[in-house]
Scaffold this motif. Structure first.
Motif: not given
Ligand code: ADP
Ligand code: MG
Ligand code: ZN
Length: 500
Positions: A188-191, A195-198, A203-206
């Motif tokens: 949630e924080l990254c989204v 910076v990231n689609d979670g 595999g973009s968040f592993r």
């Protein structure tokens, strides 16, 4: 209290989150996903001799963003290092990572612990490049067409060199559920910071989980096992639970847990041995000679800090305090940054400050019951069926009793996918009449005359008859009058002296 009796699980997570840049970490190749194999490669990411890496400034900015969002200290100086190993998807024979001197240190993430809110310490977050992908069997065949016969494997280097941030927690988690919540919060924080689609499946968040067990009350940590690539929240919980049980069984039989790396077979709900855990010595780390030490100055960090959006925890708390939402509704409204922005825009453009709370609660309810049914969230993007302005205007008509809640749903359906206004739909369909106070009064008086006997009894004290008259009015408007307004109007009209 525990599912594991006398044993206590100890878990630390290593998360690899892709930093969403246009181009790779050390070259200009595109990071786009899903293209034909080996269409985004160059001398640098193919590891051709003599090619030199150049750091992507945007990747650095995103890594600092994550670090700051996690409350880390950003090292003024950090070092890229070569991690040497052989694998077909790693053309250089080493991965450029950070080792002894990472970019971000000593952060924390608040999670919903088993015993209440809990602070999980973040040991470090460092920048590194991703490897390529080996494709086997059917997937290799599909991609390589005639060039493969199904028994072959192909190496796709499109992903090689994609920027990642590896976020390493301290072993502060004590159950599979805590591990799952940590991952949810981190994602949630990254989204939220963009910076990231979670996306765990793509595999973009592993996540890798390090798991050990110890006797309750013991200080010393047990030997850990590393579980690789858990690509859904469900698997994370199941795989850790299974691993904890496996280790307990071993220990209770008097056998030792071996330091090893294991995979997880979701279909069998079992982990299996991949390899003995490689010690750091095996990687022969050394400072990357082709990149200078990374310097990050105060001004740059301050600038990134200034662009950090409101973080999800803070936003949830504010939606409760400022708008009077329940914690549950606040959690739904902050489920995605675009939804949170939509909700807030609808509230703020919809009413005066004095009625902000009631308006916000109504807006949250309407979003949950109507808007979310057709909303699509894809990574950092969202497709919402209407605009915040349309919702605000629609709910304004309800608040002003010009249409009923039931009619609002009908108007909403007409608004979806269009740029019409609620007002124009109401006018076109002639809906307003039954929500119009004057029109309802007229109908109420007519009913009063029609059932003069009942009206008289009501006035003499048989107040239970109010319901009868409201029912009549609702029937006449085919249920579309605003019930609260209908009640009010019937009462006022019956209380008037008879005979107009
Ligand atoms: P490595 O260098 O092999 O990656 P680290 O010491 O960096 O090992 O730790 C990696 C992860 O393993 C961290 O998230 C840490 O919290 C976790 N970890 C370390 N020791 C244990 C343990 N005994 N039990 C569970 N997790 C552990
Ligand atoms: Mg590690
Ligand atoms: Zn390249």
């Amino acid at each position: 209290m525990s599912a594991y009796g006398d044993w206590e699980p100890v878990i630390g997570l290593e998360v690899h989150a892709q930093l969403f840049t246009e181009t790779k970490l050390f070259c200009g190749c595109a990071t786009s996903f899903g293209d034909p194999p080996n269409t985004h490669t160059c001398a640098v990411c193919l590891g051709l001799p003599g090619a030199l890496p150049v750091l992507n400034g945007e990747a650095l900015r995103l890594a600092v963003t994550v670090g700051l969002a996690l409350g880390c200290r950003i090292a003024r100086r950090s070092i890229f290092a070569r991690k040497n190993y052989f694998y077909p998807d790693l053309p250089k024979g080493y991965q450029i990572s950070q080792y002894e001197e990472p970019l971000c240190l000593d952060g924390a993430l608040e999670i919903e612990g088993d015993g209440g809110p809990k602070r999980v310490r973040i040991r470090r977050a460092h920048v590194e490049e991703d490897a390529g992908k080996n494709l086997h069997g059917a997937s290799a065949l599909a991609l390589a067409g005639g060039a493969a016969d199904g028994a072959e494997s192909i190496v796709d280097l499109n992903r090689a060199g994609t920027p990642l941030v590896e976020i390493v927690s301290e072993p502060d988690l004590r159950s599979p559920a805590e591990a799952r919540d940590y991952l949810k919060r981190l994602r949630e924080l990254c989204v939220f910071v963009g910076v990231n689609d979670g996306n765990l499946e793509q595999g973009s968040f592993r996540a890798d989980a390090n798991v050990s067990v110890r006797r309750r009350g013991d200080e010393a940590l047990g030997t850990r096992v590393e579980l690789k690539n858990l690509n859904s929240f469900r698997f994370v919980e199941d795989a850790i639970d299974g691993e904890v049980r496996r280790q307990i069984a071993l220990r209770e039989r008097g056998e030792a847990v071996r330091l090893e790396t294991r995979g997880y077979a979701a279909d069998k709900k079992q982990s299996y041995l991949l390899r003995d855990k490689e010690g750091d010595a095996g990687y022969r780390y050394f400072p990357e000679p082709d990149l200078p030490p990374l310097s990050v100055d105060e001004l740059f960090v301050a600038q990134v800090q200034a662009t950090l959006p409101e973080l999800p925890d803070r936003k949830r708390a504010r939606f409760v305090e400022e708008y009077g939402l329940t914690p549950q509704a606040a959690a739904v409204m902050t489920g995605h940054p675009r939804l949170a922005a939509f909700f807030e825009e609808a509230v703020l453009s919809g009413g005066s400050h004095a009625e902000l709370e009631g308006n916000a609660v109504a807006t949250a309810n309407f979003i949950q019951s109507e808007v979310l049914r057709a909303a699509v969230f894809e990574g950092l993007d969202a497709r919402l069926p209407v605009t915040a302005r349309q919702v605000a205007d629609l709910l304004r008509l309800v608040a002003d009793h010009r249409i009923s809640g039931k009619q609002a749903k009908e108007v909403y359906a007409a608004l979806c996918g269009t740029d019409r206004t609620a007002e124009s739909v109401v006018t076109e369909r002639g809906l307003e009449v039954v929500g119009d106070r004057g029109a309802l009064e007229k109908l109420a008086r007519e009913r009063g005359r029609e059932h003069a006997g009942q009206a008289d009894k009501y006035r003499k004290g048989k107040t239970a008859l109010l319901g009868f008259f409201v029912g009549q009015l609702m029937k006449q408007t085919r249920g579309s009058a605003d019930p609260a307004l209908a009640n009010e109007v019937v009462k006022a009209c019956l209380d008037e002296p008879p005979g107009d």
